[in-house]
Design a protein around this motif. Structure first.
Motif: not given
Length: 156
Positions: A1-12, A131-144
């Motif tokens: 898993m890659t922790p704390n990946p970059a994200t985009l906002n749906l309104n970007d 202290s924990r991340p809010k539920e539903g927030t992105v904390v990582g991403i798993i790629t192939r």
């Protein structure tokens, strides 16, 4: 898993998404709302389809009728890709997992759903004052590639 990946906002704007793809050198991003909760995923392919269907609406190469309808709607809603928003091209709802997932389960989810990346979102933690991340927030991403690295490390 890659922790704390970059994200985009749906309104970007999509033009900002194109820049992000080039700067980050990734093929997909988790998409979040203003509260940083996961709402979708956008890939280079999504943006390419958006552009292709804008220029030639006779392209019927999508892998399913639902996917084809998604891209056609996105393309018709805007005059050009640079006028669109991330929400116009993203896939939603996002398929995701939580941090404790087994590698084999992540691989099965990705293969079953024909996806190349699997966002990892925080789940509600125990109320122990930490202290924990809010539920539903992105904390990582798993790629192939992450799964391949895990498999390769098991060979050593």
């Amino acid at each position: 898993m890659t922790p704390n990946p970059a994200t985009l906002n749906l309104n970007d704007p999509l033009r900002d998404a194109v820049r992000a793809f080039l700067n980050e050198e990734v093929s997909g991003f988790p998409v979040v709302d203003d509260e940083q909760k996961l709402v979708g995923v956008i890939s280079l392919s999504d943006i390419l389809w958006y552009e292709a269907l804008y220029d030639d609406e006779d392209i019927k190469e999508a892998s399913s009728e639902a996917e084809q309808a998604h891209y056609e709607t996105a393309a018709k809603n805007n005059k050009h890709i640079m006028a669109g928003k991330v929400r116009d091209s993203m896939n939603s709802p996002a398929i995701f997992t939580t941090p404790e997932v087994l590698v084999s389960t992540a691989a099965r989810i990705m293969l079953t759903n024909k996806i190349d990346r699997l966002p990892v979102v925080a789940k509600q933690g125990p109320e122990d004052g930490k202290s924990r991340p809010k539920e539903g927030t992105v904390v990582g991403i798993i790629t192939r590639a992450d799964i391949m690295r895990c498999m390769a490390s098991a060979l050593v």
